[in-house]
Design an enzyme around this catalytic site. Structure first.
Site, PDB file in Angstrom:
ATOM      1  N   SER A  11       3.941 -25.553  50.358  1.00  0.00           N
ATOM      2  CA  SER A  11       4.291 -24.236  49.675  1.00  0.00           C
ATOM      3  C   SER A  11       5.528 -23.846  50.238  1.00  0.00           C
ATOM      4  O   SER A  11       6.667 -24.161  49.880  1.00  0.00           O
ATOM      5  CB  SER A  11       3.210 -23.415  49.862  1.00  0.00           C
ATOM      6  OG  SER A  11       2.784 -22.771  48.613  1.00  0.00           O
TER       7      SER A  11
ATOM      8  N   LYS B 159       2.641 -28.791  47.046  1.00  0.00           N
ATOM      9  CA  LYS B 159       1.730 -27.609  46.424  1.00  0.00           C
ATOM     10  C   LYS B 159       2.988 -26.888  45.876  1.00  0.00           C
ATOM     11  O   LYS B 159       3.795 -26.272  46.469  1.00  0.00           O
ATOM     12  CB  LYS B 159       1.194 -26.839  47.443  1.00  0.00           C
ATOM     13  CG  LYS B 159       0.267 -25.653  47.089  1.00  0.00           C
ATOM     14  CD  LYS B 159       0.567 -24.452  47.459  1.00  0.00           C
ATOM     15  CE  LYS B 159       0.085 -23.332  46.560  1.00  0.00           C
ATOM     16  NZ  LYS B 159       0.633 -21.987  46.664  1.00  0.00           N
TER      17      LYS B 159
ATOM     18  N   GLN C 251       1.340 -18.087  43.851  1.00  0.00           N
ATOM     19  CA  GLN C 251       0.106 -17.108  43.564  1.00  0.00           C
ATOM     20  C   GLN C 251       0.601 -15.679  43.734  1.00  0.00           C
ATOM     21  O   GLN C 251       1.462 -15.453  44.264  1.00  0.00           O
ATOM     22  CB  GLN C 251      -0.998 -17.427  44.739  1.00  0.00           C
ATOM     23  CG  GLN C 251      -1.759 -18.748  44.588  1.00  0.00           C
ATOM     24  CD  GLN C 251      -0.850 -20.069  44.766  1.00  0.00           C
ATOM     25  OE1 GLN C 251      -0.269 -20.060  45.571  1.00  0.00           O
ATOM     26  NE2 GLN C 251      -1.149 -20.863  43.726  1.00  0.00           N
TER      27      GLN C 251
END
Lengths: 484, 484
Positions: free
Chosen positions: A308, A333, A337
């Site tokens: 991420s 990833k 979010q």
């Protein structure tokens, strides 16, 4: 707290360790700020919500549960279950519902702080042992020392308790008291201490400058305070004349998007993209650098636990900053979010994927990860499982414990013909050699004592940074570039 | 269809096999009848349902998903997810939500019928092969024969397809057509058939009378038609002068409560309890027998796959009917579920635990199971995993496949010194012996051909009822009692 324990994940847990699932988070406000668009109302007061049919269906099931289920039921738990189920139905592991307690842990992690006593602990000889108290923490103020063994917490014995359970007992809300009983080397009676739990900031950035002029900055996760800390350390290293930099994001699960952007910025020349965010309509928003780039070589050291935000950094520095990626293919990833902590109005939190992110060149790393320019795999003993010690390991048997044993013995320099879990005659010979050197009874069988001694030797080996072959590779790459 | 395939679960799947999770089911109506109390309204139209706060919370999350999630979302799936989540929150594995398709499969299973072509199939040499067509089924009418190999279904090749996936392709709604291409021994060109799927009743009761006068009735599950079928077979056996009875409920996952009551009744003297049902208030309702009991000895043969209704039967026959339990400790599922198929109003179904059930003596078997009076464990080869055949198994290696190999060789009478998965020299010797007898190249290594031949030999062994040591034990117990 300059303890490089993260590479020995199988062996060490910390009271400060808070699990951050691979994440790249924004607060609801930041989304609004970032996109320049107003945030749609999402508090249930809006025009939509559930339709009458949907409410009827869910209500009918709630009625059945209330009236028919064979046990009394906590309605709130059932509603929490419903929300978890809605999120699960999305089929996205990063979109999750967290009830109040989980939500709080998550927020603490994002903030880079938690409430507790502020001591790193590990299991040593099966006992919960302090590695070091954190500066200024209740643990330090109360006089907790490195190597102290925790015997009990609030009267509950820690004998035979798993490290994570011990940590759970030690932690608690700010202002609450916790009673510790400690065994200390050289002190004949147990030490009794009462500590008041407090906010503990934990360190996410570790920096050092090597004699050869290469700086190493390790980033453990991208918490809210991580950007500031990184830039401080970077400035300090540059001031000392750093000739090249390794940024180590191994096992860094991610964190906050604006933080990683602020860290990438100095390395990316002005006007070049750091990251692109693509919403569900396919619209892309570029974040352009206001930095200048650096004239010294930079390597990003990553492994398959680099996820991420770590991948945002690696992607930006490689594609727009000219850095070299060293290590293993990263986690993969590629989504962003948002934490919606006000939608449900009760302290619970909905973390939901709202966009993809792409590298400066428009690559989506999701599920594929970023490939290193220069591959360097960790030795097998970095990730070996601990020996269970449930029973003595014997020759001519097979099992996972034997496999771990063989990997450990080989790491310690003993000759083993195989690492497949068959306890061969040669494995027994290696055990005997170890026992001889460790001044243990030479049996060729691995009882609890031998198993513990082997693991202790391995931990010493792993904690020695000189054995960190991935880091050494990254340093070598930067050194060579700096020398040109 | 007198095929005793259920003990070879690892090797055989049936088109007729419908998974019934351990269950003991009542329809909503039966509960009302059984308890004499009116059923509370549970259709969402009632006074309760969700509170405003709950609706608000769920609606807020739905809004977030609709407005923010990075992909388009099917709202109906999200609502299904919510209901699944509510049921999961109960923490009871037997309380589940089934959306329309699952609900239909479950109902079919309870009814003891399904829609399809009516052929039992198995994998033989990696090919989907017919074991037998069911009497009167579309398969039989179309001329499908035992040993036919299915090459394709509706033009889709079955080559390399898992048995369960093949079965899924073959089954379908009543009245729909399915095209089969079949290879048949002795026929040079493939046979093309078009079948129309129909309702297939499948057999849940198998009975036979042995020469020694002992009857054996196997009950595979307690479907709606099982009670009637059992009583038919029982009467027939008694008419033939049966001297003792074995009721075999091994791997029987359960079924419908009134059905098992009707089966237990003849064996329990009038006025004695068959089963007690306890609701959440602790109130117990006894079901008393109207039967007479039997003057011949009865044994119930069970194993760890005997669950729920099977345990009701075993408990009743032992505690109130004087039967002997033979085999293994049963599964341990002591709750009663009701299928609410009208609550949600869209074909989906809520199966929910509404009560505990207790044996005549008031024992709750949940999680403990019923212990056999006479223990008989199955041989290890009954549950051995198939060989993966992914690569040739070689001496001096370890692995699960080697473990399975050793169990199979020992079952077939070859000498093996160990069953732990280490491919020893003795294991290689046993392989050579097998290869010699099977007229294969004698290599001592297990390639695909050798693996397939070993499995085929094992299947022959398992299918021979004379090797069923648990059944033999039960028959022996009944015989001895009958002789007294």
């Amino acid at each position: 707290m300059q303890f490089r324990g993260r590479t020995v994940a199988a062996f060490v847990a910390l009271t400060v360790a808070v699990t951050v699932l691979a994440t790249l988070t924004l607060s609801d406000q930041w989304v609004a700020l970032g996109s320049g668009k107003p945030t749609a109302a999402a508090d249930g007061s809006g025009q939509s919500g559930l339709t009458g049919t949907e409410t009827g269906k869910l209500g009918a099931v709630m009625n059945l549960i209330e009236q028919k289920y064979f046990r009394e039921v906590d309605r709130a738990k059932v509603v929490d279950g419903a929300i978890s189920g809605m999120m699960e139905a999305l089929g996205d592991p990063y979109s999750v519902y967290m009830e109040k307690t989980s939500a709080q842990h998550f927020s603490e992690s994002i903030e880079g702080s938690f409430t507790g006593i502020g001591a790193e602990v590990t299991l040593q000889d099966g006992k919960v042992t302090v590695v070091s108290p954190i500066k200024g923490s209740p643990a330090e103020k109360a006089g907790v020392l490195a190597k102290d063994v925790l015997i009990s917490v609030d009267g509950e014995s820690l004998e035979g308790v798993a490290l994570s359970d011990a940590v759970a007992k030690i932690r608690g809300p700010k202002g609450t008291k916790v009673k510790l009983v400690i065994a200390r080397a050289g002190v004949s009676t147990p030490v009794h201490l009462v500590l008041v739990r407090d906010d503990i900031d934990y360190e996410t950035v570790y920096a050092n400058l090597r004699d050869d002029g290469v700086g190493v900055i390790e980033i453990r996760q991208f918490s809210l305070n991580t950007g500031e800390r990184f830039l401080e350390e970077l400035a300090a290293l540059e001031k000392k004349g750093m000739k090249g930099l390794v940024i180590d994001v191994r096992n860094n699960p991610g964190g906050v998007l604006p933080v990683v952007v602020s860290i990438a910025q100095p390395f990316v020349p002005k006007g070049k993209p750091i990251v692109m965010v693509e919403d569900r309509t396919g619209e892309r928003e570029k974040t352009l650098s206001k930095g200048t780039g650096k004239d010294y070589p930079v390597a990003v050291l990553m492994n398959k636990g680099s996820a991420s935000a770590s991948e945002v950094l690696a992607g930006a520095l490689k594609e727009a900053g000219g850095a070299v990626l060293v290590g293993e293919t990263s986690f993969g990833k590629g989504t962003v979010q948002v934490s919606y902590d006000k939608a449900t109005g009760d302290g619970s939190l909905v973390k939901m994927t709202i966009a993809k992110w792409l590298t400066p060149d428009g690559n989506w790393v999701h599920e594929n990860g970023l490939k290193p320019d220069i591959e360097s795999l960790p030795p097998d003993y970095y990730t070996v499982a601990r020996l269970s010690k449930a029973k003595t390991q014997l020759p001519d048997t097979i099992g996972e414990d034997n496999r771990s044993l063989q990997i450990m013995l080989a790491a310690l320099g003993y000759k083993t013909d195989r690492k497949d879990g068959y306890f061969s005659a040669e494995t027994a010979e290696a055990v005997k050699q170890f026992q001889k050197q460790a001044q243990l009874p030479v049996t060729g069988e691995v009882d609890k004592t031998t198993a513990e001694k082997i693991e202790e030797s391995l931990i010493v080996l792993i904690r020695n940074e000189q054995n960190d072959s991935q880091l050494n590779k990254a340093i070598q790459v930067v050194s060579q570039k700096a020398a040109k």
